[in-house]
Design a protein around this motif. Sequence first.
Motif, short mmCIF file in Angstrom:
data_model
loop_
_atom_site.label_atom_id
_atom_site.label_comp_id
_atom_site.label_asym_id
_atom_site.label_seq_id
_atom_site.Cartn_x
_atom_site.Cartn_y
_atom_site.Cartn_z
N GLU A 118 64.32 27.37 17.23
CA GLU A 118 65.67 27.01 16.23
C GLU A 118 65.25 26.86 14.82
N LEU A 119 64.04 26.43 14.54
CA LEU A 119 63.33 26.08 13.28
C LEU A 119 63.13 27.59 12.64
N ILE A 120 62.70 28.73 13.47
CA ILE A 120 62.14 30.08 13.06
C ILE A 120 63.76 30.57 12.77
N SER A 121 64.61 30.50 13.39
CA SER A 121 66.00 31.09 13.06
C SER A 121 66.64 30.55 12.19
N LYS A 122 66.76 29.20 11.99
CA LYS A 122 67.29 28.52 10.93
C LYS A 122 66.92 28.88 9.26
N TYR A 123 65.54 29.24 9.21
CA TYR A 123 64.89 29.52 8.12
C TYR A 123 64.50 31.00 8.00
N HIS A 124 65.05 31.79 8.78
CA HIS A 124 64.71 33.18 8.91
C HIS A 124 63.27 33.46 8.70
N MET A 125 62.35 32.73 9.37
CA MET A 125 60.99 32.89 9.26
C MET A 125 60.27 34.42 9.83
N GLU A 126 59.61 34.91 9.11
CA GLU A 126 58.92 36.11 9.58
C GLU A 126 57.84 35.79 10.56
N VAL A 127 57.88 36.53 11.71
CA VAL A 127 56.80 36.12 12.78
C VAL A 127 56.21 37.37 13.10
N TYR A 128 54.82 37.36 13.22
CA TYR A 128 54.06 38.33 13.77
C TYR A 128 53.09 38.17 14.90
N SER A 129 52.88 39.03 15.82
CA SER A 129 51.76 38.91 16.68
C SER A 129 50.24 38.90 15.89
N SER A 130 49.43 38.50 16.47
CA SER A 130 48.00 38.46 15.73
C SER A 130 47.73 39.87 15.95
N ASN A 131 47.07 40.50 14.65
CA ASN A 131 46.56 41.72 14.73
C ASN A 131 44.95 41.78 14.37
N VAL A 165 55.93 32.54 6.92
CA VAL A 165 55.37 33.53 7.69
C VAL A 165 54.60 32.89 8.82
N LEU A 166 54.65 33.26 10.12
CA LEU A 166 53.82 32.81 11.33
C LEU A 166 53.04 34.02 11.92
N ILE A 167 51.96 33.72 12.37
CA ILE A 167 50.97 34.45 13.06
C ILE A 167 51.04 33.65 14.37
N LEU A 168 50.95 34.49 15.35
CA LEU A 168 51.18 34.00 16.71
C LEU A 168 49.80 34.31 17.68
N SER A 169 49.57 33.59 18.49
CA SER A 169 48.39 33.67 19.20
C SER A 169 48.43 35.00 20.37
N ILE A 208 50.24 40.35 25.56
CA ILE A 208 51.53 40.68 24.91
C ILE A 208 51.28 40.60 23.23
N ARG A 209 51.73 41.42 22.70
CA ARG A 209 51.87 41.25 21.19
C ARG A 209 53.02 42.11 20.71
N GLY A 210 54.20 41.46 20.98
CA GLY A 210 55.38 42.14 20.79
C GLY A 210 55.85 42.55 19.26
N LYS A 211 55.19 41.75 18.49
CA LYS A 211 55.62 41.97 16.97
C LYS A 211 54.43 42.06 16.23
N VAL A 212 53.50 43.00 16.57
CA VAL A 212 52.36 43.27 15.97
C VAL A 212 52.68 44.25 14.60
N SER A 213 51.63 44.13 13.59
CA SER A 213 51.91 44.91 12.64
C SER A 213 51.13 46.12 12.84
N ASN A 214 51.13 47.28 12.15
CA ASN A 214 50.24 48.30 12.19
C ASN A 214 48.86 48.08 11.96
N LYS A 215 48.04 48.84 12.49
CA LYS A 215 46.59 48.74 12.02
C LYS A 215 46.17 49.61 10.81
N TYR A 216 46.60 49.04 9.82
CA TYR A 216 46.86 50.05 8.49
C TYR A 216 45.43 50.64 8.05
#
Length: 422
Positions: free
Chosen positions: A60-73, A27-31, A402-410
Amino acid sequence: MFAIIDCNQFYVSCERVFNPKLENKPVLILSNNDGCVIASSPEAKQLGVKMGAPVFKIRELISKYHMEVYSSNYALYGDMSKRVMDTLRSFSPDIEVYSIDEAFLNVSGLDRQYGSWERLGHQLRTKVRQWTGVPTRVGIAPTKTLTKIGIHLAKKNGESVCVLKDENSIKKALKSIPVEDIWGIGRQYAAFLYQSGIKNAYHFSQAEENWVKQHMSVVGLRLHHELRGLSCLPLETISEHANKKMIGSSRSFIKPICHLVELKEALATYCTRVGEKLRKQQSCANYVTVYIRTNRFKDVDHQYANAQTIQLPVATDNTPELIHYAFQALDIIYREGYRYKKAGVLVGGLVPAYTCQQNLFDNENRQKHIKSMQAMDIINAKMGRFVVRSAAMGYRNSGETIRGKVSNKYTSDWEEIIEVGA
């Protein structure tokens, strides 16, 4: 005795609490603007992902290993941090919140209540996990510096709890810690200590006190005493509601900005956020600083960065007034022909709103300003942020993130709370 509680991969753990399918996956969390990696799971690190890695370089690394990527929440992470700290307060009210994912705790005498220091450490982990879902590590020792040593060893050895309670365990731990890994020892001091033949924490703890004070001042001497089990760094139990001494707002732009009008719209937005924060803590600012800069990573672009501070005639928390002086500062430093990547506003010289020094030549109707800002804050709180706004902000949203892959504010937004069907 002190304990330090460190949340494991905190941002990733917060995402996993509400999305269990992420367990054991990379899992990766982005800035902001989804530009760089700011947090990653152990699985992602094992695959070669480095902290701060630009996303475009590892696609390529993200795609190869099917990493889960999220924007910072940050709304989620901040609320989860508060829940962790509130849980720790159920053990002891003497707590120092050191960072969003780390806290010191005064646990003196709790070994008798729980049977041993080891049991206390495991109970701390269990309760935090049970009440928040966040996994942690715990270090327990006679000083804050030694608790940091304990956490370092726990991470290194894959353990969950490390207790340094007697001379033998402390001595063994110190011998395994290089000087550069001592909490509070910077790069320059580490290089100096190596040149002086001091290569690990134990060597440093055995150095002569006068020598340490002579070469490393009182700060180094305190660390020296702490490593020997003499507590010199008390808990800084500052209230989480303590007023800030400076307040700022800044963003990196989605796309570079070239025109003055767009920069002003972004600065107006930042001033609005700063004004809200000032009024929330009932403070007024005596000066406004504006800074702008281009993208230093774009070698093909001409580079420029500058800042300007404006002293305010009267300390204020009035948003239109902050915008007015921020625009004055921007007009001084703005240069045409550059592609600006980031801008920001910082206010300082904060004083309580009820103690503002007036100016004999001030013609502003400040009571009217106070009422208008109160009305705006009430409406925006009920109807949504920026429903009432300054016209200077515009509607371009040039300064938004931009936070294109942000999770919900649960935990902080009723519209995004998890729904469970019966």
